[in-house]
Design an enzyme around this catalytic site. Structure first.
Site, mmCIF file in Angstrom:
data_model
loop_
_atom_site.group_PDB
_atom_site.id
_atom_site.type_symbol
_atom_site.label_atom_id
_atom_site.label_comp_id
_atom_site.label_asym_id
_atom_site.label_seq_id
_atom_site.Cartn_x
_atom_site.Cartn_y
_atom_site.Cartn_z
ATOM 1 N N GLY A 193 -15.310 45.637 -15.022
ATOM 2 C CA GLY A 193 -15.059 45.445 -16.453
ATOM 3 C C GLY A 193 -13.573 45.279 -16.753
ATOM 4 C CG ASP A 252 -12.973 43.747 -7.978
ATOM 5 O OD1 ASP A 252 -13.070 43.337 -6.811
ATOM 6 O OD2 ASP A 252 -13.599 44.734 -8.416
ATOM 7 C CE LYS A 256 -17.214 43.607 -9.445
ATOM 8 N NZ LYS A 256 -16.655 44.657 -8.559
HETATM 9 O O1 C5P Z 1 -6.845 46.873 -6.344
HETATM 10 P P1 C5P Z 1 -7.412 47.978 -7.160
HETATM 11 O O2 C5P Z 1 -6.342 48.746 -7.902
HETATM 12 O O3 C5P Z 1 -8.511 47.533 -8.078
HETATM 13 O O4 C5P Z 1 -8.080 48.989 -6.144
HETATM 14 C C1 C5P Z 1 -8.403 50.312 -6.492
HETATM 15 C C2 C5P Z 1 -8.434 51.132 -5.226
HETATM 16 O O5 C5P Z 1 -9.535 50.727 -4.414
HETATM 17 C C3 C5P Z 1 -7.220 50.954 -4.355
HETATM 18 O O6 C5P Z 1 -6.221 51.864 -4.694
HETATM 19 C C4 C5P Z 1 -7.759 51.235 -2.969
HETATM 20 O O7 C5P Z 1 -7.850 52.625 -2.758
HETATM 21 C C5 C5P Z 1 -9.180 50.715 -3.037
HETATM 22 N N1 C5P Z 1 -9.332 49.327 -2.508
HETATM 23 C C6 C5P Z 1 -9.217 49.124 -1.153
HETATM 24 N N2 C5P Z 1 -9.358 47.874 -0.630
HETATM 25 C C7 C5P Z 1 -9.647 46.825 -1.445
HETATM 26 C C8 C5P Z 1 -9.770 47.028 -2.827
HETATM 27 C C9 C5P Z 1 -9.611 48.295 -3.334
HETATM 28 O O8 C5P Z 1 -8.967 50.059 -0.378
HETATM 29 N N3 C5P Z 1 -9.810 45.612 -0.920
#
Ligand code: C5P
Length: 296
Positions: A114, A149, A22
């Site tokens: 990934g 994502d 991505k």
């Molecule tokens: O959702 P995911 O676990 O992939 O996100 C990893 C980290 O990235 C989250 O714990 C958060 O700190 C940050 N994040 C965020 N806002 C988003 C996506 C991710 O703050 N829209």
């Protein structure tokens, strides 16, 4: 007794899905929600390169790994493929799981989604194995429960990603040649967002929808940065070197970081220009991960 295959995942019973890289062509951070997640608006494209995931359905849930990136994930019981499968099983009574096999080619913690793309491929495989329609809302719920994502990766084609990552609007983008460069420095997404230091509840504005013509799209992309670049550069100053290396290539139309880094990409008019540029970067930086591909 049935014949055993030496290569179980080349078995005709195995279902296979690509898990493409991505690339965030733009990434605006529009604010921070009360739950701590950030409000995003990002034009996302998918590359011709990526991981590959297969599933032999109907057995207990398991995951085996192969490929150049497998070592970095070995021993991780919480791999996003397994997390996505468990998230879907929690929502679909009687879901048949199975044996996943991942060929890991993309660098990890690299801003290329990934792990999210692997998780999305797992959901597509489980949907196929269980006869679930791809628009079944439980797939979307399992996707966002697995990671921000994952809904975009489940869609798997160019889109505008908004909200925390749950709102997906399909986009028609021109095809570009591209070079992806990762300096093999992992960057923590949570840490990059944390450095933005946006207080919970704060909003910072709106972003116009992107146009569709090739020249208009390029002008629009140039004007819409990746807001995570400044904090990522603070954590990984090597990004400045990656940027210079890509800018020095012939025909680079746009050079930018993807996601929370540290992969940077450059866009080119076509694959041939991208392949030539990738050779230029690899010759000077043989230890970096460098890949020429198409984006669309
Ligand atoms: O959702 P995911 O676990 O992939 O996100 C990893 C980290 O990235 C989250 O714990 C958060 O700190 C940050 N994040 C965020 N806002 C988003 C996506 C991710 O703050 N829209």
């Amino acid at each position: 007794m049935p014949a055993m295959s030496l290569f179980p995942h080349t078995d005709s019973a195995a279902l296979t899905e690509r898990a493409p890289a991505k690339v965030n062509l733009t990434l605006r951070v529009l604010g921070r929600r009360e739950d701590g997640y950030h409000e995003l608006s990002s034009v996302v494209a998918f590359a011709g390169t990526g991981d590959r995931l297969s599933l032999i359905p109907g057995e207990a849930l398991s995951l085996t790994l192969d490929g150049p990136g497998a070592d970095s994930l070995e021993g991780d019981d919480d791999n996003l493929v397994l997390r996505a499968a468990r998230a879907l099983a929690d929502r679909v009574p009687g879901l048949a799981l199975g044996r996943f096999h991942l060929i890991k080619r993309l660098p990890v913690a690299a801003g290329l989604g990934g792990g999210s793309s692997d998780a999305a491929a797992a959901l597509r495989l489980l949907a196929r194995a269980n006869g679930l329609a791809f628009d079944d809302p439980r797939l979307h719920e399992a996707a966002i429960a697995t990671g921000s994502d994952v809904p975009a990766c489940f869609y798997g084609r160019a889109c505008l990603m908004q909200g925390r990552g749950e709102d997906i609007t399909p986009l028609v983008l021109p095809r570009f040649g591209a070079v992806l460069v990762n300096p093999r420095v992992p960057v923590s997404t949570a840490e990059v967002f944390r450095l933005l230091a946006i207080p919970p509840g704060m909003r910072r504005g709106e972003v116009a929808s992107p146009p569709s013509g090739r020249d208009d799209v390029l002008d629009w992309l140039r004007a819409e940065p990746n807001d995570l670049e400044p904090p990522a550069r603070a954590l990984a100053p090597v990004l400045n070197e990656v940027e210079s290396a890509l800018e020095a290539t012939t025909g680079a139309l746009l050079v930018r970081m993807s996601g929370s880094g540290a992969t940077m990409f450059a866009l080119y008019a076509d694959c041939r220009a991208a392949a030539h540029a990738a050779k230029m970067v690899s010759a000077v930086h043989p230890h970096w991960w460098v890949k020429s591909t198409v984006l669309g």
